[in-house]
Every structure is written in structure tokens, then in C-alpha cells.
Design a protein around this motif. Structure first.
Motif: not given
Ligand SMILES: Cc1cc2nc3c(=O)[nH]c(=O)nc-3n(C[C@H](O)[C@H](O)[C@H](O)COP(=O)(O)OP(=O)(O)OC[C@H]3O[C@@H](n4cnc5c(N)ncnc54)[C@H](O)[C@@H]3O)c2cc1C
Length: 379
Positions: A114-140
Motif C-alpha cells: 500500500a505504501a509503495a503504491r502511494e509512491h507510484g510503484v506498480d505493485v499489487a497484492c494477489h490471491d495465489p489462485e489469481s496469479i497461477a495462470d500467469r506464472f505456471p512455472e511456480l508451485d504456489l
């Protein structure tokens, strides 16, 4: 203006280049035999941390000055990579994962993001399920929360290539580079000296050696060098950069397969007597963490340690410590990713083009305080 820069790591070569570019007559002193190289893992005898870094460029600053420094550093890395074929940055998202049974770490990650986003950083929190398709190399499995930083990259072929490329640019800008010289710094009241020679300004960017270099001047810097580690394995990994906060390990793709790191030993070490090889406990733990998240079961082809530097409040020491005598150190394991901007900021201060950064003022502590080494990767 005659300026000496002591230390030819990523910070020192940047500062030296910018000082010469700004019109100063600059001499750079480096104890190691070369300014950088194009290797993908360090040579045993080269001690400077910029040769030994992992080259992860994934800033997540939580305040305005940190955000300015991080953004400027990324701009300069990209600028150099566009112009120098020996150095490149490989854009790769960075994922921090926290276990589902670690609610405090999850809260800490949410707050940081949240603090980083306030300072313009392109970062976000995600549930592991919602990024599983994007990063199939990872076992979450077992992950409760992930944070993805989008503007992230790693330096290739290695961080030493940045030093080599900036070193050449420094020479072209007129910097007189003296390598293989262990310089002595003194200050006799009439101004700073290196090996007895008087300069208008002396910049000490000597990484984990900075406190020792300043000792003859009587300046006691609140700085503790400590060991951190990295390894390279042949695991053919092509996914995102990952920091597994529970395991205390990060990893990224590497020209030889995969690079993993952290291995923080949170105690002050003597910069003249430290073990440059990786410890067995680090190698075993890092390879276990990599196997757990990627399924790769590979040995380490190389493992090494290097010096990081801690300060009492986790912020750098960057600025003037005595008239004409400047320091730049205390990066808590994140000095490479900020070096193009911290070197620049210091050069601008020496040239009188920029005010000191109060949060980084080396004199901000009341006497040299007692403090413990806090690892820079912790949430
Ligand atoms: C294993 C490992 C992984 C890391 N991973 C990352 C990462 O992924 N991202 C990141 O941002 N940071 C990382 N770091 C931290 C990073 O390496 C440092 O913060 C950064 O390189 C510091 O740069 P510097 O120029 O301040 O110091 P250095 O690169 O250490 O340069 C200081 C130089 O001063 C020289 N010197 C010392 N004394 C003298 C003297 N008396 N005379 C002349 N020269 C002298 C030394 O030889 C040295 O070359 C890592 C560090 C290690 C060890």
C-alpha cells in the motif's frame, strides 16, 4: 575542483562519472584489480559487492525519497542498457510470496505494498489462485498472499557489467582510474586527503570497508558489514523473479539456469576477514526452497558470499561527514539497484547542485548508537 573517489563499485563509478561530467577533475581509487567485468558469477579474488550481487532490480520503496531514487536508478539502468551492448537489463516481474499460516507477514506485505503504491510503484497484492495462470512455472501451494512488482528486471550478464560499462564511461568523461590501490583517507583540518594528497573533496564509496577507510580520520560511522550469499544452479528456470519470504530465499532466471540468494548472516563481520564461499546451510536451504516452488532438483554450480552493510535505521549513509569528505554506503543488501541514483545524488551534492538528503544524512544519529543487524530482505 579536484575530487577523489575511493571505491570503484557501482556507486563509486557512477559518482566518479557524474562528477567528471559535471566538470570536476576526478581520480578514482579501487583496491580490486579491475572496475567490473562481464561475468555471470564472481571470481573468488574480487571482493567488491557490486561484482558479487544478485543483480535483482525490484524496488518497492515506501517513502518519497526512496521512490525518487528507485525510479531514477531504473531510468539510468535502462538508459545505459540501450547504449552499451555489454550491459543489459532483462524486464521480469517480481513476485513476493508469503505462507498462508503467516498472518503477520501477510499484514506486513499488505502495508508495504500500500505504501509503495502511494509512491507510484506498480505493485499489487494477489490471491495465489489469481496469479497461477500467469506464472505456471511456480508451485504456489501453501501461499496465502502474493505481491507482484511489474517494473522489475535483473542485470545481465551480471551486475559487474554495469560497473565495467560505467567505468568505461567514467574514463571517457576524463576520470583517472587507479585500480589495484588500497587508498588511505585522512582529514587534518585543512581538508580531505588520499594517500597524503589534498583534494577539494573526497567521496568514500567503499561499501563494507567504508567504516575502516574512515577510521584514521576519527569519524566513527554507525555501519556494520555483514555477509549475504548467492548461488547459481543449472535448473533451467524461465519464470518470474521470486522472493519466498517464509523460506528467506529469492531466485531469478540466470544465463546458466537459475540464481538464488539471501543467506543473510545477521552479525557484523570483519571486512578484512570474511568467508567468500557460500555456506552449506545456505546452499541446502536455497535449493530446497527452489525445489519447493519450481520442482527443479538441481545442484549448485557456484555459491558465494559478499558484504552488505547495515545502519541503525535501515536507511543509507549518504552525504558529508566532515568538510569536503563524503560517504555513500549502508544499503542493507539493496545498494546495486539504487546505485545509479545514489551515485548521481552524491555527485550533485559535491558539485553543489543538490541539497543533502536529510533522511540519509550520515550525522543524523546521536553518537554512534548500538544496533543489531536487521536483514534487508525481511518484511
Ligand atoms: C550475494 C549478494 C547479493 C546481492 N544482491 C543484490 C541485489 O540483487 N540487488 C541489490 O540492489 N543489491 C544486492 N546486493 C548488495 C549490493 O551488492 C551492494 O549494496 C552494492 O553493490 C554496493 O555497491 P557499492 O559501490 O556501495 O560497494 P562495493 O561494490 O562493495 O564497492 C566498494 C569498493 O570499494 C573498494 N575499496 C574498499 N576499500 C578501499 C580502499 N581503501 N581503497 C580503494 N578501494 C577500496 C572495494 O574493493 C569495492 O570494490 C547483494 C550483495 C551480495 C553480496
Amino acid at each position: 575542483m579536484r575530487v577523489a573517489v575511493v571505491g570503484g563499485g557501482a556507486v563509486g563509478v557512477t559518482a566518479a562519472h557524474d562528477l567528471a561530467d559535471g566538470g570536476a577533475d576526478v581520480r578514482l581509487y579501487e583496491r580490486d584489480s579491475e572496475l567490473g567485468d562481464d561475468r555471470t558469477s564472481p571470481r573468488y579474488q574480487i571482493e567488491g559487492s557490486s561484482h558479487r550481487a544478485a543483480g535483482v532490480l525490484a524496488p518497492r520503496p515506501t517513502d518519497a525519497i526512496g521512490a525518487e531514487i528507485a525510479s531514477r536508478a531504473m531510468d539510468r539502468f535502462e538508459w545505459l542498457a540501450d547504449r552499451d551492448h555489454r550491459f543489459s537489463v532483462e524486464p521480469t516481474p517480481h513476485v513476493t510470496v508469503v505462507a498462508e499460516d503467516a498472518p503477520e507477514k501477510q499484514s506486513a506485505l499488505r502495508e508495504t505494498v500500500a505504501a509503495a503504491r502511494e509512491h507510484g510503484v506498480d505493485v499489487a497484492c494477489h490471491d495465489p489462485e489469481s496469479i497461477a495462470d500467469r506464472f505456471p512455472e511456480l508451485d504456489l501451494a501453501g501461499v496465502g498472499l502474493a505481491a507482484v512488482t511489474e517494473r522489475a528486471a535483473y542485470a545481465t550478464p551480471g551486475p559487474g557489467a554495469y560497473v565495467a560499462a560505467m567505468g568505461d564511461r567514467a574514463r571517457e568523461a576524463g576520470v583517472d582510474c587507479w585500480t589495484g590501490v588500497d587508498a588511505d583517507v585522512s582529514h587534518r583540518g585543512d581538508g580531505p586527503r588520499v594517500d597524503g594528497e589534498r583534494f577539494d573533496a573526497v567521496v568514500v564509496a567503499a561499501g563494507g570497508w567504508t567504516k575502516r577507510v574512515l577510521a584514521p580520520t576519527g569519524i566513527r560511522l554507525p555501519l556494520k558489514p555483514y555477509r549475504v550469499q548467492a548461488l547459481v544452479s543449472g535448473a533451467d528456470y524461465d519464470g518470474p523473479m521470486v522472493h519466498d519470504a517464509g523460506a528467506g530465499v529469492y531466485f531469478r532466471p540466470h544465463p546458466a539456469g537459475l540464481l538464488a540468494g539471501d543467506g543473510t548472516v545477521p552479525e557484523e563481520c570483519d571486512p578484512d576477514r570474511w568467508e567468500p564461499a557460500g555456506d552449506d546451510w545456505f546452499v541446502d536451504g536455497a535449493l530446497d526452497a527452489v525445489a519447493n516452488r519450481t520442482g527443479f532438483d538441481a545442484d549448485a554450480d557456484a555459491a558465494w558470499a559478499g558484504l552488505a552493510t547495515a545502519t541503525p535505521d535501515g536507511e543509507p549513509l549518504l552525504g558529508e561527514v566532515e568538510s569536503g569528505l563524503y560517504v555513500a554506503t549502508g544499503w542493507h543488501g539493496h545498494g546495486f539497484l539504487r546505485a545509479p541514483a545514489t551515485g548521481e545524488a552524491l555527485a550533485e551534492q559535491v558539485l553543489g547542485e543538490r541539497d543533502a538528503i536529510p533522511a540519509y544524512d550520515p550525522g543524523r544519529f546521536d553518537g554512534p548508537p548500538e544496533f543489531a543487524v536487521e536483514e534487508g530482505m525481511s518484511l
